[in-house]
Design a protein around this motif. Structure first.
Motif, PDB file in Angstrom:
ATOM      1  N   ASN A 235      11.922  22.565   7.085  1.00 26.46           N
ATOM      2  CA  ASN A 235      13.164  21.811   7.209  1.00 26.46           C
ATOM      3  C   ASN A 235      13.966  22.399   8.366  1.00 26.46           C
ATOM      4  N   PRO A 236      13.649  22.004   9.607  1.00 19.56           N
ATOM      5  CA  PRO A 236      14.304  22.610  10.767  1.00 19.56           C
ATOM      6  C   PRO A 236      15.817  22.412  10.792  1.00 19.56           C
ATOM      7  N   GLY A 237      16.311  21.405  10.071  1.00 20.99           N
ATOM      8  CA  GLY A 237      17.750  21.137  10.091  1.00 20.99           C
ATOM      9  C   GLY A 237      18.532  21.903   9.063  1.00 20.99           C
ATOM     10  N   ALA A 238      17.858  22.644   8.190  1.00 18.45           N
ATOM     11  CA  ALA A 238      18.553  23.322   7.099  1.00 18.45           C
ATOM     12  C   ALA A 238      18.921  24.750   7.478  1.00 18.45           C
ATOM     13  N   GLU A 239      19.910  25.272   6.783  1.00 18.31           N
ATOM     14  CA  GLU A 239      20.222  26.678   6.928  1.00 18.31           C
ATOM     15  C   GLU A 239      19.101  27.496   6.301  1.00 18.31           C
ATOM     16  N   PRO A 240      18.927  28.747   6.716  1.00 18.23           N
ATOM     17  CA  PRO A 240      17.884  29.587   6.111  1.00 18.23           C
ATOM     18  C   PRO A 240      18.048  29.642   4.593  1.00 18.23           C
ATOM     19  N   GLY A 241      16.951  29.676   3.903  1.00 25.90           N
ATOM     20  CA  GLY A 241      17.013  29.757   2.448  1.00 25.90           C
ATOM     21  C   GLY A 241      15.892  29.033   1.754  1.00 25.90           C
ATOM     22  N   LEU A 242      15.263  28.065   2.430  1.00 23.37           N
ATOM     23  CA  LEU A 242      14.202  27.290   1.801  1.00 23.37           C
ATOM     24  C   LEU A 242      13.041  28.183   1.364  1.00 23.37           C
ATOM     25  N   ASP A 243      12.760  29.226   2.132  1.00 26.37           N
ATOM     26  CA  ASP A 243      11.638  30.105   1.805  1.00 26.37           C
ATOM     27  C   ASP A 243      11.770  30.697   0.400  1.00 26.37           C
ATOM     28  N   GLU A 244      12.972  31.041  -0.002  1.00 22.35           N
ATOM     29  CA  GLU A 244      13.161  31.644  -1.311  1.00 22.35           C
ATOM     30  C   GLU A 244      12.893  30.633  -2.419  1.00 22.35           C
ATOM     31  N   TYR A 245      13.274  29.390  -2.221  1.00 22.59           N
ATOM     32  CA  TYR A 245      13.012  28.350  -3.216  1.00 22.59           C
ATOM     33  C   TYR A 245      11.504  28.067  -3.301  1.00 22.59           C
ATOM     34  N   ARG A 246      10.871  28.062  -2.151  1.00 26.13           N
ATOM     35  CA  ARG A 246       9.420  27.871  -2.130  1.00 26.13           C
ATOM     36  C   ARG A 246       8.720  29.021  -2.866  1.00 26.13           C
ATOM     37  N   ARG A 247       9.198  30.229  -2.646  1.00 27.63           N
ATOM     38  CA  ARG A 247       8.587  31.398  -3.292  1.00 27.63           C
ATOM     39  C   ARG A 247       8.692  31.291  -4.811  1.00 27.63           C
ATOM     40  N   ILE A 248       9.842  30.854  -5.283  1.00 25.21           N
ATOM     41  CA  ILE A 248      10.029  30.713  -6.731  1.00 25.21           C
ATOM     42  C   ILE A 248       9.056  29.676  -7.296  1.00 25.21           C
ATOM     43  N   ILE A 249       8.930  28.548  -6.627  1.00 27.14           N
ATOM     44  CA  ILE A 249       8.005  27.512  -7.114  1.00 27.14           C
ATOM     45  C   ILE A 249       6.583  28.060  -7.170  1.00 27.14           C
ATOM     46  N   ARG A 250       6.165  28.713  -6.100  1.00 30.28           N
ATOM     47  CA  ARG A 250       4.799  29.251  -6.060  1.00 30.28           C
ATOM     48  C   ARG A 250       4.573  30.297  -7.157  1.00 30.28           C
ATOM     49  N   THR A 251       5.524  31.203  -7.310  1.00 30.01           N
ATOM     50  CA  THR A 251       5.387  32.265  -8.313  1.00 30.01           C
ATOM     51  C   THR A 251       5.268  31.688  -9.719  1.00 30.01           C
ATOM     52  N   GLU A 252       6.132  30.720 -10.026  1.00 25.83           N
ATOM     53  CA  GLU A 252       6.082  30.117 -11.357  1.00 25.83           C
ATOM     54  C   GLU A 252       4.809  29.304 -11.569  1.00 25.83           C
ATOM     55  N   ALA A 253       4.312  28.684 -10.501  1.00 21.91           N
ATOM     56  CA  ALA A 253       3.110  27.857 -10.620  1.00 21.91           C
ATOM     57  C   ALA A 253       1.852  28.684 -10.843  1.00 21.91           C
ATOM     58  N   GLU A 254       1.899  29.957 -10.472  1.00 19.55           N
ATOM     59  CA  GLU A 254       0.724  30.814 -10.654  1.00 19.55           C
ATOM     60  C   GLU A 254       0.365  30.982 -12.128  1.00 19.55           C
ATOM     61  N   THR A 255       1.302  30.677 -13.001  1.00 13.88           N
ATOM     62  CA  THR A 255       1.034  30.735 -14.446  1.00 13.88           C
ATOM     63  C   THR A 255       0.081  29.626 -14.878  1.00 13.88           C
ATOM     64  N   TYR A 256      -0.048  28.584 -14.054  1.00 15.44           N
ATOM     65  CA  TYR A 256      -0.805  27.399 -14.433  1.00 15.44           C
ATOM     66  C   TYR A 256      -1.915  27.138 -13.413  1.00 15.44           C
ATOM     67  N   PRO A 257      -3.068  27.734 -13.592  1.00 20.97           N
ATOM     68  CA  PRO A 257      -4.159  27.528 -12.626  1.00 20.97           C
ATOM     69  C   PRO A 257      -4.633  26.082 -12.557  1.00 20.97           C
ATOM     70  N   GLU A 258      -4.313  25.281 -13.576  1.00 21.74           N
ATOM     71  CA  GLU A 258      -4.731  23.880 -13.552  1.00 21.74           C
ATOM     72  C   GLU A 258      -3.882  23.038 -12.592  1.00 21.74           C
ATOM     73  N   ILE A 259      -2.754  23.597 -12.126  1.00 24.24           N
ATOM     74  CA  ILE A 259      -1.922  22.904 -11.136  1.00 24.24           C
ATOM     75  C   ILE A 259      -2.309  23.404  -9.758  1.00 24.24           C
ATOM     76  N   ARG A 260      -2.797  22.510  -8.926  1.00 29.63           N
ATOM     77  CA  ARG A 260      -3.213  22.909  -7.579  1.00 29.63           C
ATOM     78  C   ARG A 260      -2.025  22.834  -6.625  1.00 29.63           C
ATOM     79  N   ILE A 261      -1.818  23.892  -5.873  1.00 25.94           N
ATOM     80  CA  ILE A 261      -0.706  23.954  -4.919  1.00 25.94           C
ATOM     81  C   ILE A 261      -1.165  23.475  -3.550  1.00 25.94           C
ATOM     82  N   ILE A 262      -0.380  22.595  -2.951  1.00 30.57           N
ATOM     83  CA  ILE A 262      -0.560  22.175  -1.564  1.00 30.57           C
ATOM     84  C   ILE A 262       0.678  22.657  -0.812  1.00 30.57           C
TER      85      ILE A 262
END
Length: 299
Positions: A235-262
């Motif tokens: 999101n080139p137009g956003a202020e820094p911070g998206l990376d942290e939200y992405r990290r949270i989603i990825r970390t929580e999704a690791e609990t569910y191997p049946e959900i494939r991350i793209i």
């Protein structure tokens, strides 16, 4: 001319009676007014039929617009023509049978749809594809900035996979367990969740976001079909911070191997050539987005 009674059997992409959102989804997101309008748009809804008609007239009556985009996409045996405005659109057709799909305008409310063919012509609903894909996302997946409905990511992905689809995505959507739960209740073989960008843009507190992600993924994990989670694109137009939200989603999704991350960062470049406003993909960006997702799911 003979008017066609456009009952549910002609419509695709609907969770309700000739509309894309189920009653429960409409009730869940009925305010504020801007969100309500986006939810009421017929994004992804199509009229599909075969006919031997030589002439066809297609017209609509519009309500409020979310964006000043009033295009419909007409496919005749796979060849696309874009129509602009309510019409009436008078279309001359070749002799013989042909398959026709009309993608309704995706960013304006539609109060009435009418279709007529020349007297004596036959019109039959097209059979539904064997499989259906469900999309649960935000404005990017709704296609808020593509110039016509068939060019949005969701219809491109579904076409690439030769599937029917229902798109419950809407502009402004954030990570919300109810959005995912109500979408997962719909009949589908594959479900894609693509949320998180608006949480970052609105600076949702990280503890609340984490709780929302955790509950959302718990619900998503029990969807009986194949499950894909798309992490936000750059999101080139956003202020820094998206990376942290992405990290949270990825970390929580690791609990569910049946959900494939793209991972959106891995396939979508932070190049303004593919954006229309530094946040949303333009037509070229939507094509790039969809092509990569099709490659992943179709592999």
């Amino acid at each position: 001319m003979k008017k066609i009674d456009l009952t549910e059997k002609y419509y695709r992409g609907c969770a309700g009676s000739c509309v894309r959102m189920s009653k429960e989804l409409q009730e869940c997101f009925n305010s504020p007014h801007g969100i309500y309008l986006r939810v009421q748009c017929q994004s992804g809804v199509r009229i599909c039929f075969s006919t031997d008609a030589r002439e066809m007239v297609f017209s609509m009556v519009f309500g409020d617009a979310v964006r000043q985009v009033f295009a419909s996409d007409l496919f005749i045996d796979g060849k696309m023509t874009t129509l602009t405005g309510e019409g009436p659109h008078r279309i001359e057709l070749a002799e013989g049978g042909k398959n026709i799909t009309i993608h309704l305008p995706h960013l304006v409310l539609i109060n009435k749809v009418e279709l007529a063919v020349n007297d004596g012509a036959e019109v039959t609903p097209l059979p539904r594809p064997e499989k259906t894909i469900l999309f649960c996302g935000d404005s990017i997946m709704q296609g808020m900035t593509t110039t016509s409905p068939a060019l949005a990511p969701a219809p491109r992905i579904a076409a690439g996979l030769n599937m029917d689809f229902i798109n419950t995505s809407f502009g402004g959507a954030k990570m919300n367990p109810e959005h995912i739960r109500l979408t997962a209740l719909l009949p589908g073989d594959i479900m894609i969740v693509a949320l998180g960008t608006n949480d970052s843009l609105s600076k949702k507190p990280l503890d609340i976001f984490t709780a929302d992600v955790r509950e959302s993924l718990k619900i998503f994990a029990v969807f009986p079909g194949r499950k894909y989670l798309i992490l936000p694109i750059p999101n080139p137009g956003a202020e820094p911070g998206l990376d942290e939200y992405r990290r949270i989603i990825r970390t929580e999704a690791e609990t569910y191997p049946e959900i494939r991350i793209i991972d959106g960062y891995e396939f979508y470049p932070a190049d303004l050539e593919y954006y229309c406003d530094k946040t949303h993909p333009n037509d070229r960006g939507a094509e790039l987005y969809a092509r990569h997702v099709v490659e992943i799911i179709g592999a």
